[in-house]
Design an enzyme around this catalytic site. Structure first.
Site: not given
Ligand code: AMP
Length: 277
Positions: A27, A34, A144, A181, A184
């Site tokens: 996102m 990421h 993640g 990380m 948010r």
């Molecule tokens: P998001 O942008 O929050 O939807 O996250 C995109 C992808 O990055 C998802 O698969 C999350 O699980 C992964 N992700 C977010 N934060 C972390 C983190 N701290 N460590 C590893 N993967 C992450």
């Protein structure tokens, strides 16, 4: 690096990509978590596609869709550095035309944890991932471990619906004090940011007790609850010790067990987890 905004153009370029193709759905508002997914995709595939889409259907009506942080320029610079081949950045209207009327829903696994606290959230996630998988047709997609239930539910969707790709879970990337990380985290003021370290402290306590021989799941939940309650800025949503495949709550901890929690720090809801055993 090509930046693509339409589904037609994404499909056209996909036909020219060397295989296997790795997809990293995000996102945006990218951080090192990421980028760990992107790096792993880069290492394992000749072609890497990253999607940036703040998916409206995974936010509840009272959640933070409108104020979710966005910084596409910075994201693109970071992805360029990681040698991403294609960034797919569709608009909400491109992904969900008004006539759109279909959902992908995984039952049972989505009734618990995030599913119980955020009705409709996981249905939004599975639907947008199914759409991204159909559009990009990746051989592998990277998620993640930070969002453990999301990765489990997507693996189940792929298996149940015979989708032709592999789902890869990547370990959680943390700040030096252990805070996972997350885009948010930017909502936290300095005092809240310090308080937020309590999530990982609680998970580490559970891990330590488990390694020390504790197998009573309720005892682990109680110890984590007591630790978090000492932090006045923290408000527990749930604390779970569950089977890492079925997400059923455990009485006796047997590996692999998913220890997970959701905690509000002020108005910001944070989640984290560790797998024990
Ligand atoms: P998001 O942008 O929050 O939807 O996250 C995109 C992808 O990055 C998802 O698969 C999350 O699980 C992964 N992700 C977010 N934060 C972390 C983190 N701290 N460590 C590893 N993967 C992450």
């Amino acid at each position: 690096m090509k930046v693509i905004e339409t589904i037609d153009e994404m499909r056209r370029l996909r036909r020219q990509l060397a295989e296997p193709v790795g997809l990293v759905p995000t996102m945006g508002y990218l951080h090192e978590g990421h980028l760990a997914l992107v790096k792993q995709a880069r290492a394992e595939n000749p072609s890497v596609v990253v999607s940036i889409f703040v998916n409206p259907t995974q936010f509840g009506p009272r959640e933070d869709f409108n104020k979710y942080p966005r910084n596409p320029q910075r994201d693109l610079a970071l992805l360029e550095k990681e040698k991403t081949d294609i960034v797919f950045m569709p608009s909400a209207a491109e992904m969900y035309p008004e006539r759109s009327n279909s959902w992908v829903e995984v039952s049972k696994l989505t009734e618990r944890l995030e599913g119980a606290s955020r009705p409709g959230h996981l249905r939004g996630v599975t639907t947008v991932c199914a759409k991204l998988f159909n559009i990009v047709q990746p051989d592998k997609a990277y998620f993640g471990q930070k969002d453990a239930q999301q990765a489990i539910v997507i693996k189940k969707m792929v298996a149940d619906l015979n989708m032709d790709l592999e789902i890869i879970a990547v370990p959680t990337v943390r700040e030096p004090d252990g805070l996972a990380m997350s885009s948010r985290n930017t909502y936290l003021n300095p005092e809240q940011r310090r308080a937020a370290a309590v999530l990982y402290r609680a998970l580490s306590l559970a891990q330590k007790l488990y390694v020390g021989g504790e197998r009573n799941a309720e005892h682990l939940r109680q110890e984590m609850t007591a630790l978090i309650q000492k932090q006045p800025l923290a408000d527990i949503d749930y604390i779970s010790v569950a089977n890492a495949e079925t997400l059923d709550e455990l009485d006796t901890v047997s590996p692999p067990a998913l220890v997970s929690l959701a905690v509000r720090i002020g108005k910001t809801r944070l989640i984290d987890n560790v797998v024990v055993g």
